[in-house]
Write a protein that holds these residues in place. Structure first.
Motif, PDB file in Angstrom:
ATOM      1  N   SER A 140       0.844  -1.195   0.000  1.00  0.00           N
ATOM      2  CA  SER A 140       0.000   0.000   0.000  1.00  0.00           C
ATOM      3  C   SER A 140       0.876   1.241   0.000  1.00  0.00           C
ATOM      4  O   SER A 140       2.116   1.159   0.036  1.00  0.00           O
ATOM      5  CB  SER A 140      -0.912   0.001   1.227  1.00  0.00           C
ATOM      6  OG  SER A 140      -0.159   0.192   2.413  1.00  0.00           O
ATOM      7  N   ASN A 141       0.246   2.392  -0.025  1.00  0.00           N
ATOM      8  CA  ASN A 141       0.987   3.643  -0.070  1.00  0.00           C
ATOM      9  C   ASN A 141       1.811   3.900   1.192  1.00  0.00           C
ATOM     10  O   ASN A 141       2.668   4.780   1.201  1.00  0.00           O
ATOM     11  CB  ASN A 141       0.019   4.811  -0.289  1.00  0.00           C
ATOM     12  CG  ASN A 141      -0.758   4.676  -1.582  1.00  0.00           C
ATOM     13  OD1 ASN A 141      -0.375   3.913  -2.465  1.00  0.00           O
ATOM     14  ND2 ASN A 141      -1.852   5.401  -1.695  1.00  0.00           N
ATOM     15  N   GLU A 142       1.553   3.141   2.243  1.00  0.00           N
ATOM     16  CA  GLU A 142       2.279   3.346   3.495  1.00  0.00           C
ATOM     17  C   GLU A 142       3.764   3.025   3.362  1.00  0.00           C
ATOM     18  O   GLU A 142       4.609   3.687   3.958  1.00  0.00           O
ATOM     19  CB  GLU A 142       1.686   2.470   4.605  1.00  0.00           C
ATOM     20  CG  GLU A 142       0.324   2.907   5.107  1.00  0.00           C
ATOM     21  CD  GLU A 142      -0.136   2.038   6.251  1.00  0.00           C
ATOM     22  OE1 GLU A 142       0.566   1.046   6.566  1.00  0.00           O
ATOM     23  OE2 GLU A 142      -1.188   2.339   6.834  1.00  0.00           O
ATOM     24  N   GLY A 143       4.087   1.984   2.585  1.00  0.00           N
ATOM     25  CA  GLY A 143       5.468   1.532   2.487  1.00  0.00           C
ATOM     26  C   GLY A 143       5.973   1.574   1.058  1.00  0.00           C
ATOM     27  O   GLY A 143       5.210   1.743   0.104  1.00  0.00           O
ATOM     28  N   ALA A 144       7.270   1.414   0.890  1.00  0.00           N
ATOM     29  CA  ALA A 144       7.868   1.426  -0.434  1.00  0.00           C
ATOM     30  C   ALA A 144       7.459   0.184  -1.218  1.00  0.00           C
ATOM     31  O   ALA A 144       7.170  -0.868  -0.635  1.00  0.00           O
ATOM     32  CB  ALA A 144       9.393   1.481  -0.306  1.00  0.00           C
ATOM     33  N   PRO A 145       7.411   0.276  -2.540  1.00  0.00           N
ATOM     34  CA  PRO A 145       7.097  -0.909  -3.346  1.00  0.00           C
ATOM     35  C   PRO A 145       8.128  -2.008  -3.105  1.00  0.00           C
ATOM     36  O   PRO A 145       9.330  -1.726  -3.013  1.00  0.00           O
ATOM     37  CB  PRO A 145       7.166  -0.395  -4.785  1.00  0.00           C
ATOM     38  CG  PRO A 145       7.044   1.091  -4.689  1.00  0.00           C
ATOM     39  CD  PRO A 145       7.645   1.477  -3.375  1.00  0.00           C
ATOM     40  N   PRO A 146       7.707  -3.253  -3.013  1.00  0.00           N
ATOM     41  CA  PRO A 146       8.666  -4.364  -2.815  1.00  0.00           C
ATOM     42  C   PRO A 146       9.447  -4.646  -4.102  1.00  0.00           C
ATOM     43  O   PRO A 146       8.849  -4.936  -5.144  1.00  0.00           O
ATOM     44  CB  PRO A 146       7.781  -5.547  -2.422  1.00  0.00           C
ATOM     45  CG  PRO A 146       6.433  -4.966  -2.135  1.00  0.00           C
ATOM     46  CD  PRO A 146       6.321  -3.723  -2.939  1.00  0.00           C
ATOM     47  N   TYR A 147      10.733  -4.575  -4.026  1.00  0.00           N
ATOM     48  CA  TYR A 147      11.581  -4.793  -5.194  1.00  0.00           C
ATOM     49  C   TYR A 147      11.427  -6.207  -5.774  1.00  0.00           C
ATOM     50  O   TYR A 147      11.401  -6.372  -7.005  1.00  0.00           O
ATOM     51  CB  TYR A 147      13.036  -4.516  -4.828  1.00  0.00           C
ATOM     52  CG  TYR A 147      13.963  -4.472  -6.002  1.00  0.00           C
ATOM     53  CD1 TYR A 147      13.754  -3.589  -7.061  1.00  0.00           C
ATOM     54  CD2 TYR A 147      15.072  -5.316  -6.066  1.00  0.00           C
ATOM     55  CE1 TYR A 147      14.605  -3.542  -8.139  1.00  0.00           C
ATOM     56  CE2 TYR A 147      15.936  -5.286  -7.152  1.00  0.00           C
ATOM     57  CZ  TYR A 147      15.697  -4.400  -8.187  1.00  0.00           C
ATOM     58  OH  TYR A 147      16.544  -4.364  -9.263  1.00  0.00           O
ATOM     59  N   PRO A 148      11.305  -7.260  -4.960  1.00  0.00           N
ATOM     60  CA  PRO A 148      11.135  -8.604  -5.540  1.00  0.00           C
ATOM     61  C   PRO A 148       9.895  -8.714  -6.434  1.00  0.00           C
ATOM     62  O   PRO A 148       9.920  -9.411  -7.456  1.00  0.00           O
ATOM     63  CB  PRO A 148      11.014  -9.514  -4.311  1.00  0.00           C
ATOM     64  CG  PRO A 148      11.729  -8.776  -3.227  1.00  0.00           C
ATOM     65  CD  PRO A 148      11.447  -7.322  -3.489  1.00  0.00           C
ATOM     66  N   VAL A 149       8.815  -8.022  -6.050  1.00  0.00           N
ATOM     67  CA  VAL A 149       7.591  -8.106  -6.853  1.00  0.00           C
ATOM     68  C   VAL A 149       7.765  -7.352  -8.169  1.00  0.00           C
ATOM     69  O   VAL A 149       7.298  -7.793  -9.224  1.00  0.00           O
ATOM     70  CB  VAL A 149       6.385  -7.576  -6.052  1.00  0.00           C
ATOM     71  CG1 VAL A 149       5.109  -7.666  -6.889  1.00  0.00           C
ATOM     72  CG2 VAL A 149       6.224  -8.367  -4.759  1.00  0.00           C
ATOM     73  N   LEU A 150       8.428  -6.197  -8.130  1.00  0.00           N
ATOM     74  CA  LEU A 150       8.698  -5.478  -9.382  1.00  0.00           C
ATOM     75  C   LEU A 150       9.550  -6.332 -10.319  1.00  0.00           C
ATOM     76  O   LEU A 150       9.315  -6.358 -11.533  1.00  0.00           O
ATOM     77  CB  LEU A 150       9.407  -4.158  -9.091  1.00  0.00           C
ATOM     78  CG  LEU A 150       8.579  -3.068  -8.398  1.00  0.00           C
ATOM     79  CD1 LEU A 150       9.420  -1.808  -8.207  1.00  0.00           C
ATOM     80  CD2 LEU A 150       7.323  -2.737  -9.198  1.00  0.00           C
ATOM     81  N   LEU A 151      10.525  -7.046  -9.764  1.00  0.00           N
ATOM     82  CA  LEU A 151      11.330  -7.939 -10.601  1.00  0.00           C
ATOM     83  C   LEU A 151      10.492  -9.052 -11.219  1.00  0.00           C
ATOM     84  O   LEU A 151      10.692  -9.430 -12.383  1.00  0.00           O
ATOM     85  CB  LEU A 151      12.462  -8.546  -9.770  1.00  0.00           C
ATOM     86  CG  LEU A 151      13.717  -7.687  -9.579  1.00  0.00           C
ATOM     87  CD1 LEU A 151      14.708  -8.404  -8.673  1.00  0.00           C
ATOM     88  CD2 LEU A 151      14.369  -7.370 -10.925  1.00  0.00           C
ATOM     89  N   LEU A 152       9.536  -9.566 -10.460  1.00  0.00           N
ATOM     90  CA  LEU A 152       8.661 -10.602 -10.997  1.00  0.00           C
ATOM     91  C   LEU A 152       7.780 -10.060 -12.118  1.00  0.00           C
ATOM     92  O   LEU A 152       7.496 -10.762 -13.096  1.00  0.00           O
ATOM     93  CB  LEU A 152       7.800 -11.190  -9.879  1.00  0.00           C
ATOM     94  CG  LEU A 152       8.546 -12.131  -8.920  1.00  0.00           C
ATOM     95  CD1 LEU A 152       7.693 -12.422  -7.690  1.00  0.00           C
ATOM     96  CD2 LEU A 152       8.919 -13.438  -9.632  1.00  0.00           C
ATOM     97  N   PHE A 153       7.344  -8.805 -12.004  1.00  0.00           N
ATOM     98  CA  PHE A 153       6.570  -8.196 -13.088  1.00  0.00           C
ATOM     99  C   PHE A 153       7.446  -8.008 -14.329  1.00  0.00           C
ATOM    100  O   PHE A 153       6.980  -8.199 -15.454  1.00  0.00           O
ATOM    101  CB  PHE A 153       5.975  -6.857 -12.641  1.00  0.00           C
ATOM    102  CG  PHE A 153       4.600  -6.979 -12.059  1.00  0.00           C
ATOM    103  CD1 PHE A 153       3.508  -7.289 -12.858  1.00  0.00           C
ATOM    104  CD2 PHE A 153       4.385  -6.784 -10.710  1.00  0.00           C
ATOM    105  CE1 PHE A 153       2.229  -7.407 -12.327  1.00  0.00           C
ATOM    106  CE2 PHE A 153       3.114  -6.901 -10.155  1.00  0.00           C
ATOM    107  CZ  PHE A 153       2.038  -7.217 -10.971  1.00  0.00           C
TER     108      PHE A 153
END
Length: 482
Positions: A140-153
């Motif tokens: 959510s907007n509370e925390g930074a985007p997770p880098y592992p998930v961006l890599l999976l995308f």
């Protein structure tokens, strides 16, 4: 940016979450509008009959009981949740809230796809399911985007683009000799308003387009993994090529979803360098909760393990196209147009009150009236029109097409609403038939002289004149080409 938090990719997360949710919104609205007539209790391929004969091939809320009312409840619930995500409301709360919302979308839509039979057999259904599951772990907007998930995308965008490129190189010769676009714009499933003009571009430009496609699908995807700004530049190339495809045809939400996923490689700084002032200053993120880190890593590990099968498929000499390797539609194989047809045939359905004067039924998207300019429907998916294209290619379809003809003989209102025009204004014809026509685009000279977008000629009969009594006693005879 540490090993987990991608602090410079807030725009990427916003585009991924809202873009994927927007596609889900369209998909659920499409289900509410089309599913009952195609697959409902009185549809062409009724789900209750399908479940009683073979059972669903994966998880679905309809396994024990299907009803049109339950389907509509699922579709409208999914549409409502997707609309909230497009507006960004769940993302404003704690990370479990958008996670729960996306997992609900994934579960509801998987329930529909797993009983959708041939009408839901398209590669972009599994693409949407895989993307929706992954979006659940973007936080959510509370925390930074997770880098592992961006890599999976990024890995998903790579599989989609590189898989499509490899299927072309292993497929028809026209992709290797750069002539594919001599035919593609004319023979693609559902041409759009600009497709006629694309077809009439000079042939040297068509060959250049094919070369650009090969570069965009076979070379550029590797650069998505490169450090910034190279990753953002690679994503920009993919986005531009996908927008070119959006302009030249109707491929449901495939191109739009590819554009959304490419944004996973786009950094905030790259966007601000191209468009100064776009975006807000970097937000002050709260520390990532430990439980969320554990969940994200567990989901990432699962998706990484499931990636073995599509990765192996990419390098296989017998590459599969648009295939799922598990019941949850995660870690899928993608690809399209490994071969290009060089001629276009269309099935034209006609009805008659007396067996002498015949009137044509018009479909919403597929070519029919030669004087009618092709329309733009994507990202909305016209499922009946797409199956009519496959039927004209010779793909067996009597299990749904003969029931479709029977519905026309009954003047079934839900079925007629799937069409653009009913030539009998709600009355039931006495006969229906299906004829095969060869279609080609008119030339510039023919267009000026006649105003026609298409030139067509009879090519055969698929279904001889059929009455309701005959349709009820036996399966219609499906003829061949003449």
């Amino acid at each position: 940016m540490d090993w987990f938090s991608a602090e410079g990719f807030e725009l990427a997360r916003q585009v991924l979450q809202r873009g994927i949710a927007a596609v889900y919104l369209i998909a659920f609205l499409s289900a509410a509008a089309q599913f009952p007539a195609l697959l409902g209790e009185r549809g062409l391929l009724p789900v209750p009959r399908y479940l009683s004969r073979s059972g669903a091939r994966g998880p679905t809320i309809f396994r024990r009981r299907y009803s049109d009312r339950l389907l509509l409840a699922a579709a409208w619930t999914g549409a409502a949740v997707a609309a909230l995500l497009v507006a960004g409301l769940p993302q404003a709360g704690p990370p479990w809230l958008p996670m729960a919302a996306f997992l609900l979308l994934w579960g509801l839509y998987m329930s529909i796809v797993n009983v959708g039979q041939t009408f839901y057999s398209f590669g972009w259904e599994t693409l949407l399911l895989e993307a929706g599951f992954m979006a659940a772990f973007l936080g959510s907007n509370e925390g930074a985007p997770p880098y592992p998930v961006l890599l999976l995308f990024i890995w998903l965008a790579f599989r989609l683009e590189f898989g499509a490129g490899m299927i072309k190189m292993r497929g028809g010769r026209c992709w290797r000799d750069f002539t594919a676009l001599y035919y593609h714009h004319e023979t693609q499933p559902m041409p759009g308003p600009a497709s006629w003009f694309f077809h009439h571009l000079p042939k040297p430009l068509h060959r250049l387009e094919v070369l650009g496609n090969h570069i965009a699908q076979l070379v550029v995807p590797f650069l998505l993994f490169a450090p910034q700004p190279v990753g953002s530049i690679a994503a920009g190339i993919i986005i531009v090529t996908q927008l070119w495809l959006v302009l030249s045809g109707n491929f449901a939400w495939l191109n739009w979803l590819t554009i959304v996923m490419a944004f996973a490689a786009v950094s905030d700084s790259a966007v601000q360098a191209v468009v100064p002032g776009l975006g807000s200053p970097a937000p002050a993120y709260a520390p990532t909760p430990a439980w969320f880190t554990v969940v994200v890593l567990a989901a990432s590990a699962l998706l990484l393990v499931l990636s073995y099968w599509p990765a192996r498929n990419l390098v296989s000499r017998h590459q599969l196209m648009n295939s799922s390797f598990n019941r949850w539609h995660l870690g899928n194989a993608y690809g399209a147009f490994g071969s290009i047809t060089r001629q276009r045939f269309e099935i034209i359905v006609e009805g008659s009150l007396d067996g002498t004067a015949w009137r044509e039924y018009e479909f919403k998207g597929k070519p029919g009236d030669p004087a009618r300019m092709p329309r733009q429907f994507a990202p909305y998916h016209l499922r009946l029109d797409w199956l009519m294209w496959f039927l004209a290619l010779g793909v067996p379809g009597e299990n749904w097409f003969v029931p479709f003809l029977r519905k026309l003989l009954e003047a079934d209102r839900p079925t007629l609403r799937l069409l653009r025009t009913d030539p009998f204004d709600g009355a039931a014809p006495r006969y229906v038939r299906a004829r095969i026509f060869h279609y080609r685009y008119s030339t510039w000279a023919e267009k000026r002289q006649t105003g026609l977008w298409w030139i067509r000629r009879p090519a055969g009969v698929l279904v001889q004149p059929l009455t309701l009594a005959e349709a009820g006693r036996r399966r219609a005879w499906l003829g061949g080409w003449s």
